[in-house]
Design an enzyme around this catalytic site. Structure first.
Site, PDB file in Angstrom:
ATOM      1  N   GLU A 181       0.828  -1.210   0.000  1.00 22.61           N
ATOM      2  CA  GLU A 181       0.000   0.000   0.000  1.00 22.61           C
ATOM      3  C   GLU A 181       0.863   1.263   0.000  1.00 22.61           C
ATOM      4  OE1 GLU A 181      -4.037  -1.770   2.075  1.00 22.61           O
ATOM      5  OE2 GLU A 181      -2.681  -0.629   3.333  1.00 22.61           O
ATOM      6  N   GLU A 440     -19.391  -7.104 -13.783  1.00 23.96           N
ATOM      7  CA  GLU A 440     -20.323  -8.007 -14.481  1.00 23.96           C
ATOM      8  C   GLU A 440     -19.618  -9.296 -14.901  1.00 23.96           C
ATOM      9  OE1 GLU A 440     -21.794  -6.767 -18.413  1.00 23.96           O
ATOM     10  OE2 GLU A 440     -20.202  -5.282 -18.479  1.00 23.96           O
TER      11      GLU A 440
END
Ligand code: NDP
Length: 453
Positions: A181, A440
């Site tokens: 990070e 999706e």
């Protein structure tokens, strides 16, 4: 009402401790809490929250760079690290006040000092002592660094949030959550970043495709990722700090940051002396109700080293409060905990990874998709996103969802409900996708790419 000063005394006012304190108070308990640092704990003061704010900041440069692909001409820009840190500090002050308010509104008595367990019912707070029927240890963790020559010159995430200036050249040591990070943060803000990790791909413990795509993605962001490499020593020089690597190479940077893990923060807590069972690394041993070997002493959060994530600590604290003071029976289940890494590209994950799934759930099918996010068709970036489903053959249940790419943590939070609920691949197939989104893909993958077991 007991003869003790409190029904519950909590040592440590971080995510787990504050949640346990205020829910217990809500159930009618008389609650005291102590905190030696600032109320809010690692997550709010020097962890998840300030980190996420810096992650947002680090994305801005990329948006500006990508703007040209979308027809924008952006004028000269400038970044000020001190301004960012000041804004971040203001927000942390605001949240700290909210946490203080949560405690006082719940009627919890706060002692802003270190607590030491004297016996199973007594806590020393500076020059006074308090007694309590039940005691909860919620002291969290602290950064750990290996003992190598020159280690005194390095910083950890604790100090990274308070640097006066953005170091122009940074070396990050480690390949876990924090190193990945912060590599993304410093790089995004314009520093030259080297990340040095002893393994063959970052994020050990994650799915192998996640590790590969993140490692490749970090390199595409311009992070100089040195794998299978470690640091032998660090020397302070006139120009900065010189790292000597275990392959004999040297590297000069302005700041070295270690993110080589965290350990339970049990120093000076008197746990062993009071009879609490503690493992060698400091980990307090607890059962599924967060109860230690002593009947009235409990522990939640990172100090128990179960699943070291903020929402897990708050869940443990809440369950403890409901069970002990709310008349409920709420053991904690640590299975199927979703997690995210806010590296660049970010990761969201829940459930079994491909390597472990077959050993735990029997034969599995793996559905996999790797693609260029739509945004990058115009931005011109080469970055890839990946989505992966692990499906148990026998039950047809989706037992793992792994995503790398834009918004992966947001996507997986929703899919974690499906996995936790035991939904099957048929349920996924019957769900209509939202077009055009990346997510999706998770409901339109039709054929497995491979099977195991
Ligand atoms: P991690 O345990 O995630 O990673 C530690 C890293 O340091 C690993 O890559 C490890 O290598 C390496 N390492 C350990 N010892 C040495 C050594 N002696 N020399 C060189 N490298 C070493 O710890 P972090 O510090 O990154 O984070 C601590 C915890 O904080 C995480 O486990 C997580 O629970 C939590 N966290 C969660 C976040 C989130 O939810 N997004 C964000 C930040 C922290 P190896 O893999 O080979 O063991």
């Amino acid at each position: 009402m007991s003869d003790f000063d409190f029904d519950l005394f909590v040592i440590g006012a971080g995510s787990g401790g504050v949640r346990a304190a205020r829910i217990s108070a809500g159930h009618g308990a008389r609650v005291g809490i102590c905190e030696a640092s600032r109320v809010g704990g690692t997550c709010v003061i020097r962890g998840c929250v300030p980190k996420k704010l810096l992650v947002y900041a680090s994305h801005v440069a990329e948006e500006i760079e990508d703007a040209a692909g979308f027809g924008w001409t952006v004028g000269p820009t400038q970044f000020s690290w001190p301004k960012l840190i000041q804004a971040k500090d203001q927000e942390i002050d605001r949240l700290n006040k909210i946490y203080l308010g949560l405690l006082s509104n719940a009627g919890v008595t706060l002692y802003e000092t270190h607590g030491e367990l004297l016996d199973p019912h007594t806590v020393r707070l500076g020059d006074q002592t308090v007694t309590a029927d039940r005691i909860l240890i919620a002291v969290g963790g602290r950064p750990w660094v290996p003992e190598i020559p020159g280690i005194e010159h390095v910083i950890t995430s604790d100090e990274a949030f308070h640097l006066d200036e953005l170091p122009p050249r940074v070396a990050l040591v480690g390949g876990g959550y924090i190193a990945c990070e912060f590599a993304g943060i410093f790089r995004g803000l314009g520093a030259e970043v080297a990340q040095i990790y002893r393994g063959d791909a970052v994020l050990r413990g994650f799915d192998s495709d996640v590790r590969r795509i993140v490692s490749e993605g970090q390199r595409l962001k311009g992070i100089d990722l040195r794998l299978e490499t470690n640091v032998s020593s660090i020397e302070k020089t006139a120009g900065g700090q010189v790292l000597t690597l275990d392959n004999g190479e040297t590297m000069e940077v302005d700041q070295v940051m270690y993110a080589t893990g965290r350990v339970p923060n049990v120093r000076g807590l008197g746990l062993r002396e009071a009879g609490v069972e503690v493992r060698a690394g400091g980990q307090v041993v607890v059962d599924e109700y967060s109860r230690t070997n002593l009947d009235n002493v409990f522990a939640v959060g990172d100090v128990t080293n179960r699943v070291n994530l903020t929402p897990v600590a708050t869940y443990e604290g809440h369950s403890f409060a409901d069970t002990e003071f709310g008349g409920m029976n709420r053991p904690v289940n640590h299975q199927l905990v979703p997690a995210a890494v806010f590296c660049q590209p970010p990761v969201g994950t829940v459930g079994w990874d491909e390597e472990d799934a077959a050993n735990h759930v029997g034969p599995v099918d793996v559905y996999y998709s790797e693609f260029r996010p739509m945004k990058h068709t115009l931005s011109g970036r080469e970055e890839k996103a990946m989505m992966k489903l692990i499906v148990a053959k026998e039950s047809n249940k989706v037992v793992g969802v792994h995503v790398v790419g834009p918004d992966a943590p947001e996507i997986v939070q929703g899919f974690a409900v499906a996995v936790k609920s035991g939904l099957t691949k048929d349920h996924f197939d019957q769900t209509i996708g939202i077009h055009p989104t990346a997510a999706e893909e998770l409901v339109t993958m039709r054929s497995p790419v491979r099977s195991h077991g």
